[in-house]
Design a protein around this motif. Sequence first.
Motif, short mmCIF file in Angstrom:
data_model
loop_
_atom_site.label_atom_id
_atom_site.label_comp_id
_atom_site.label_asym_id
_atom_site.label_seq_id
_atom_site.Cartn_x
_atom_site.Cartn_y
_atom_site.Cartn_z
N PRO A 100 0.79 -1.09 -0.02
CA PRO A 100 -0.11 -0.14 0.07
C PRO A 100 0.69 1.21 -0.06
O PRO A 100 0.54 2.21 -0.77
N LEU A 101 1.82 1.23 0.82
CA LEU A 101 2.80 2.34 0.99
C LEU A 101 3.37 2.67 -0.57
O LEU A 101 3.51 4.00 -0.92
N ASN A 102 3.94 1.43 -1.00
CA ASN A 102 4.52 1.65 -2.50
C ASN A 102 3.39 2.23 -3.45
O ASN A 102 3.94 3.05 -4.62
N GLN A 103 2.45 1.67 -3.40
CA GLN A 103 1.17 2.06 -4.19
C GLN A 103 1.08 3.70 -4.21
O GLN A 103 0.79 4.47 -5.14
N LYS A 104 0.93 4.15 -2.79
CA LYS A 104 0.74 5.58 -2.67
C LYS A 104 1.94 6.33 -3.18
O LYS A 104 1.81 7.56 -3.77
N ALA A 105 3.20 5.67 -2.86
CA ALA A 105 4.44 6.67 -3.56
C ALA A 105 4.21 6.65 -5.20
O ALA A 105 4.48 7.65 -5.90
N LEU A 106 3.62 5.70 -5.71
CA LEU A 106 3.74 5.65 -7.29
C LEU A 106 2.55 6.65 -7.53
O LEU A 106 2.74 7.35 -8.29
N ASP A 107 1.41 6.64 -6.78
CA ASP A 107 0.53 7.78 -7.31
C ASP A 107 1.18 9.22 -7.14
O ASP A 107 0.98 10.08 -7.75
N GLU A 108 2.12 9.33 -5.81
CA GLU A 108 2.52 10.63 -5.61
C GLU A 108 3.38 11.02 -6.90
O GLU A 108 3.43 12.30 -7.19
N GLY A 109 4.12 10.20 -7.41
CA GLY A 109 5.02 10.63 -8.43
C GLY A 109 4.36 10.83 -9.87
O GLY A 109 4.73 11.89 -10.41
N ALA A 110 3.38 10.13 -9.91
CA ALA A 110 2.32 10.38 -11.15
C ALA A 110 1.72 11.79 -11.00
O ALA A 110 1.77 12.48 -12.07
N HIS A 111 1.23 11.95 -9.47
CA HIS A 111 0.49 13.36 -9.50
C HIS A 111 1.58 14.49 -9.77
O HIS A 111 1.25 15.60 -10.16
N ALA A 112 2.96 14.19 -9.42
CA ALA A 112 3.91 15.41 -9.64
C ALA A 112 4.03 15.58 -10.96
O ALA A 112 4.52 16.82 -11.38
N ILE A 113 3.69 14.77 -11.95
CA ILE A 113 3.92 15.06 -13.29
C ILE A 113 2.33 15.64 -14.00
O ILE A 113 2.56 16.69 -14.57
N THR A 114 1.67 14.92 -13.42
CA THR A 114 0.12 15.43 -13.89
C THR A 114 -0.23 16.80 -13.52
O THR A 114 -0.69 17.58 -14.04
N ASN A 115 0.26 17.31 -12.22
CA ASN A 115 -0.18 18.59 -11.95
C ASN A 115 0.97 19.70 -12.30
O ASN A 115 0.86 20.77 -11.87
N ALA A 116 2.17 19.07 -12.91
CA ALA A 116 3.23 20.02 -13.06
C ALA A 116 2.68 21.07 -14.38
O ALA A 116 2.01 20.81 -15.06
#
Lengths: 189, 351
Positions: free
Chosen positions: A173-189
């Motif tokens: 679960p923690l790793n999945q959150k981290a994946l999402d966090e990285g993805a958001h960093a791109i889509t929100n950029a």
Amino acid sequence: MEKNNQKNNIDERVIIAGFGGQGVMLMGKILAQAGMLAGLNVTWIPKYGAEVRGGTAHCMVRISHKPIASPLVEFPTAIIVLNKPSLVKFENKVRPQGTVIVNSSLIDEKVTRDDVKVYYVPCTLLANQLGDVKGSNMVALGALVASWGFLNIDVVKEALKHMLPAYRHKYIPLNQKALDEGAHAITNA
Amino acid sequence: MKVLTNGNEAIAEAAVQAGCRFYAGYPITPQNEIPGYFARRMPEVKGTFIQSESEIAAINMVFGAAVAGARCMTSSSGPGISLKQEGISYIAACQLPVVIVNMMRGGPGLGDVSPAQSDYFQATKGGGHGDYHMIVFAPEDVQEAYTLTFNAFNYADYYRNPVMILGDGILGQMMEPIEQVNPSFELPLPEKDYILDGCRGREARSMMSLFLREGELERHNAILQEKYKRIQEELCLVEMVDVDQSDVVIVAYGTVARICNTVMREASNEGIKVGLIRPITLWPFPAKQIYDKVKNNAKVLVVEMSAGQMLEDVKLALNGKANIDFLGRMGGGIPLVVDILKKVVSMKGDS
């Protein structure tokens, strides 16, 4: 249908590099596993010589809709660099229009080329905020996958289950959150 | 169903599937995933895994296991395979079915842990003493590593001969999706009427590689040579792609052949036709197939991760028929697509 069309011209050659211990090998394996689950051809090769924790290490991943001939990546279409020596080593190898994911928490330098797409992601900081610095590799991987768009982040999350041994599944679960966090960093950029 | 696995683990699982129940070995990079896998897997199938005190102990343990009739395997890389040579010579002399894996690393000496192909002479010409040969398979990808290892056990039993799987560090550690489907084997396996498993109810047997009586050793050698001749006639495996209509023909095996596949594609983008010959058995070397396929005065490029070892077999096979050039990297260096392509372009230009 649109998705299938997209998959017909995939030919990514990825180098993931960082300090030994940052999880670069695992990132590559999870990426390869995700590519396979998405129905693409994949190869993964580690390159660590005789180095140890703290030395530099990298792996090469190829993801292609065609059968893969050479599994080696001489000129990558994308790199993820988690530390400064890796940026110096691989920056000039990236193909024009390629992608560079920089862990800006640990690398204060900027990419000097203007013919590549660069994303500065504070991977270490974001992982720390999620509660475990060891997730910084998954933040970076999530960023790369989001920058591409042809690989669904859910497939990468699924790949974690295949690649992590059962006794580490509690960290999924923690790793999945981290994946999402990285993805958001791109889509929100 | 496809699974993502590396060459070393694919080889170990293929061995288990083929009925190998005895493995002994001593760790060395880049093949440690083989003993690592067996350490977990052998207990599940009630087999035996031994991390031996040395490579020499390991080869002699499989020597013993084969004498007792078990399907067995040992594995190592460069320096460790050198240590095993005495045992391999004894095993060849006793005509025992043992499968040995060498994931080649850079040499000579302790060398490095990078991939190499510089143990070709050792594997194909008899690295130990005496007139003997192992059958040598050179897989180019993880799927083929699985398939060839599975059948290596069958060929070892069929010919009563040691078989080597000769890979390199890349093949061992590379992960690829494979189908774990066991290949068929059509040839009838002979009864193991030589094994030493207790002589209650039958005549006692013995097994030796020492022949001291007048003429006895020469007669034994003649038997071995007859078998080697038969293997050479029956078992040469080679893949040949677009050799007929090519400007340049590349000969390469294992990982290097894969790199040359990319060269073929990129050369064709530049209007140059490149053919590829990939020996799958390195011994017996597919000399006749290569001679028959390559045209007179063809331009042939041998590419290896060595200073030029298979090169000699290609020269012998073609016997002056073609113009042979060589590109090699040594000591763990890997030939790059750009460099091979440059060579191909320059060869095409020299008319």
